[in-house]
Design a protein around this motif. Structure first.
Motif, PDB file in Angstrom:
ATOM      1  N   ILE A  20       0.843  -1.198   0.000  1.00 34.06           N
ATOM      2  CA  ILE A  20       0.000   0.000   0.000  1.00 34.06           C
ATOM      3  C   ILE A  20       0.877   1.245   0.000  1.00 34.06           C
ATOM      4  CG2 ILE A  20      -1.628   1.372   1.393  1.00 34.06           C
ATOM      5  CD1 ILE A  20      -2.851  -1.343   2.304  1.00 34.06           C
ATOM      6  N   GLU A  21       1.889   1.245   0.844  1.00 28.77           N
ATOM      7  CA  GLU A  21       2.810   2.387   0.912  1.00 28.77           C
ATOM      8  C   GLU A  21       3.528   2.590  -0.425  1.00 28.77           C
ATOM      9  OE1 GLU A  21       6.751   3.670   3.432  1.00 28.77           O
ATOM     10  OE2 GLU A  21       5.239   2.449   4.443  1.00 28.77           O
ATOM     11  N   ASP A  22       3.990   1.501  -1.030  1.00 31.23           N
ATOM     12  CA  ASP A  22       4.652   1.591  -2.341  1.00 31.23           C
ATOM     13  C   ASP A  22       3.695   2.155  -3.392  1.00 31.23           C
ATOM     14  OD1 ASP A  22       6.919   0.499  -1.188  1.00 31.23           O
ATOM     15  OD2 ASP A  22       6.627  -1.497  -2.068  1.00 31.23           O
ATOM     16  N   CYS A  23       2.469   1.703  -3.345  1.00 31.84           N
ATOM     17  CA  CYS A  23       1.459   2.158  -4.294  1.00 31.84           C
ATOM     18  C   CYS A  23       1.231   3.668  -4.141  1.00 31.84           C
ATOM     19  CB  CYS A  23       0.170   1.378  -4.052  1.00 31.84           C
ATOM     20  SG  CYS A  23      -1.174   1.759  -5.182  1.00 31.84           S
ATOM     21  N   ILE A  24       1.105   4.128  -2.912  1.00 30.97           N
ATOM     22  CA  ILE A  24       0.900   5.562  -2.643  1.00 30.97           C
ATOM     23  C   ILE A  24       2.104   6.373  -3.106  1.00 30.97           C
ATOM     24  CG2 ILE A  24       0.663   7.285  -0.793  1.00 30.97           C
ATOM     25  CD1 ILE A  24      -1.010   5.128   0.724  1.00 30.97           C
ATOM     26  N   ASN A  25       3.306   5.885  -2.793  1.00 31.60           N
ATOM     27  CA  ASN A  25       4.532   6.590  -3.207  1.00 31.60           C
ATOM     28  C   ASN A  25       4.655   6.665  -4.722  1.00 31.60           C
ATOM     29  OD1 ASN A  25       5.410   7.189  -0.619  1.00 31.60           O
ATOM     30  ND2 ASN A  25       6.608   5.306  -0.433  1.00 31.60           N
ATOM     31  N   VAL A  30       4.825   9.436  -9.864  1.00 31.32           N
ATOM     32  CA  VAL A  30       4.675   9.093 -11.278  1.00 31.32           C
ATOM     33  C   VAL A  30       3.228   9.376 -11.689  1.00 31.32           C
ATOM     34  CG1 VAL A  30       4.793   7.210 -12.967  1.00 31.32           C
ATOM     35  CG2 VAL A  30       6.395   7.246 -11.049  1.00 31.32           C
ATOM     36  N   ALA A  31       3.072   9.918 -12.894  1.00 31.44           N
ATOM     37  CA  ALA A  31       1.722  10.186 -13.391  1.00 31.44           C
ATOM     38  C   ALA A  31       1.057   8.849 -13.735  1.00 31.44           C
ATOM     39  CB  ALA A  31       1.774  11.076 -14.627  1.00 31.44           C
ATOM     40  N   LEU A  32       0.052   8.500 -12.960  1.00 35.86           N
ATOM     41  CA  LEU A  32      -0.658   7.230 -13.159  1.00 35.86           C
ATOM     42  C   LEU A  32      -2.110   7.506 -13.516  1.00 35.86           C
ATOM     43  CD1 LEU A  32       0.530   5.254  -9.988  1.00 35.86           C
ATOM     44  CD2 LEU A  32       1.403   5.011 -12.312  1.00 35.86           C
ATOM     45  N   ASP A  33      -2.701   6.567 -14.236  1.00 33.09           N
ATOM     46  CA  ASP A  33      -4.139   6.628 -14.480  1.00 33.09           C
ATOM     47  C   ASP A  33      -4.817   6.444 -13.119  1.00 33.09           C
ATOM     48  OD1 ASP A  33      -6.750   5.057 -14.746  1.00 33.09           O
ATOM     49  OD2 ASP A  33      -6.458   5.812 -16.799  1.00 33.09           O
ATOM     50  N   GLN A  34      -5.572   7.431 -12.672  1.00 28.30           N
ATOM     51  CA  GLN A  34      -6.125   7.412 -11.321  1.00 28.30           C
ATOM     52  C   GLN A  34      -7.187   6.335 -11.117  1.00 28.30           C
ATOM     53  OE1 GLN A  34      -4.904   9.292  -8.534  1.00 28.30           O
ATOM     54  NE2 GLN A  34      -3.319   9.172 -10.115  1.00 28.30           N
ATOM     55  N   ARG A  40      -6.096  -0.608  -7.877  1.00 31.63           N
ATOM     56  CA  ARG A  40      -4.947  -1.279  -7.267  1.00 31.63           C
ATOM     57  C   ARG A  40      -4.898  -0.991  -5.763  1.00 31.63           C
ATOM     58  NH1 ARG A  40       0.793   0.483  -9.024  1.00 31.63           N
ATOM     59  NH2 ARG A  40       1.908  -0.207  -7.201  1.00 31.63           N
ATOM     60  N   TYR A  41      -5.084   0.268  -5.417  1.00 30.09           N
ATOM     61  CA  TYR A  41      -5.065   0.676  -4.013  1.00 30.09           C
ATOM     62  C   TYR A  41      -6.183  -0.034  -3.239  1.00 30.09           C
ATOM     63  CZ  TYR A  41      -5.504   3.608   0.132  1.00 30.09           C
ATOM     64  OH  TYR A  41      -5.592   4.044   1.432  1.00 30.09           O
ATOM     65  N   ASP A  42      -7.388  -0.039  -3.778  1.00 30.56           N
ATOM     66  CA  ASP A  42      -8.517  -0.686  -3.110  1.00 30.56           C
ATOM     67  C   ASP A  42      -8.276  -2.183  -2.911  1.00 30.56           C
ATOM     68  OD1 ASP A  42      -9.793   1.762  -3.009  1.00 30.56           O
ATOM     69  OD2 ASP A  42     -11.153   1.341  -4.688  1.00 30.56           O
ATOM     70  N   ALA A  43      -7.681  -2.835  -3.904  1.00 31.35           N
ATOM     71  CA  ALA A  43      -7.380  -4.264  -3.796  1.00 31.35           C
ATOM     72  C   ALA A  43      -6.351  -4.516  -2.681  1.00 31.35           C
ATOM     73  CB  ALA A  43      -6.867  -4.806  -5.123  1.00 31.35           C
ATOM     74  N   ALA A  46      -8.040  -4.040   0.654  1.00 29.83           N
ATOM     75  CA  ALA A  46      -8.884  -5.212   0.926  1.00 29.83           C
ATOM     76  C   ALA A  46      -8.022  -6.380   1.412  1.00 29.83           C
ATOM     77  CB  ALA A  46      -9.670  -5.600  -0.322  1.00 29.83           C
ATOM     78  N   ARG A  47      -6.867  -6.551   0.804  1.00 27.64           N
ATOM     79  CA  ARG A  47      -5.937  -7.614   1.226  1.00 27.64           C
ATOM     80  C   ARG A  47      -5.484  -7.373   2.659  1.00 27.64           C
ATOM     81  NH1 ARG A  47      -0.170  -9.049  -1.801  1.00 27.64           N
ATOM     82  NH2 ARG A  47       0.628 -10.426  -0.179  1.00 27.64           N
ATOM     83  N   PHE A  48      -5.133  -6.128   2.964  1.00 31.58           N
ATOM     84  CA  PHE A  48      -4.705  -5.764   4.313  1.00 31.58           C
ATOM     85  C   PHE A  48      -5.835  -6.009   5.315  1.00 31.58           C
ATOM     86  CE2 PHE A  48      -4.467  -2.757   7.807  1.00 31.58           C
ATOM     87  CZ  PHE A  48      -3.170  -2.912   8.249  1.00 31.58           C
TER      88      PHE A  48
END
Length: 120
Positions: A20-25, A30-34, A40-43, A46-48
């Motif tokens: 999750i932290e890596d995803c946020i960083n 980096v410009a990502l499709d939100q 990805r963040y929600d998944a 949910a895993r956490f």
């Protein structure tokens, strides 16, 4: 995760938190499709949450079993301190029997304080 020890659950929680932290960083740098980022963040969250929920279940189960162990040990200590039974004594009955369940006239069950159940 279907089963797992406390350490396995702790490891899963830590891995999910790191991801999750890596995803946020990554999203911050980096410009990502939100929409994709949010999926990805929600998944990952949910895993956490799943691992955290399972850890809570396991912790509660361990506490329950420790309490049960203490109850059984207390019961056995009480039982060992008594004289051998040669006649019915109400105090012994009350010390040993938790409850009686009548399912039918042919099916009566006695549940002892240590959890043992017998058909009377």
């Amino acid at each position: 995760m279907q089963t797992g020890s406390e350490s396995e659950l702790e490891a899963e929680i830590n891995i999910a938190a790191e991801l999750i932290e890596d995803c946020i960083n990554e999203n911050a740098h980096v410009a990502l499709d939100q929409t994709e980022y949010q999926k990805r963040y929600d998944a990952l969250v949910a895993r956490f949450d799943k691992a955290k929920g399972r850890q809570t279940e396991v912790t509660d189960l361990i506490a329950e079993r420790k309490a049960r162990k203490h109850q059984i040990e207390s019961y056995l200590k009480e039982l060992r301190s008594r004289e051998p039974l040669t006649e019915f004594r109400e105090t012994d009955w009350l010390a040993m029997v938790d409850y009686i369940t009548v399912h039918s006239k042919d099916d009566i069950r006695v549940t002892f304080k240590d959890g043992t159940e017998i058909k009377a």
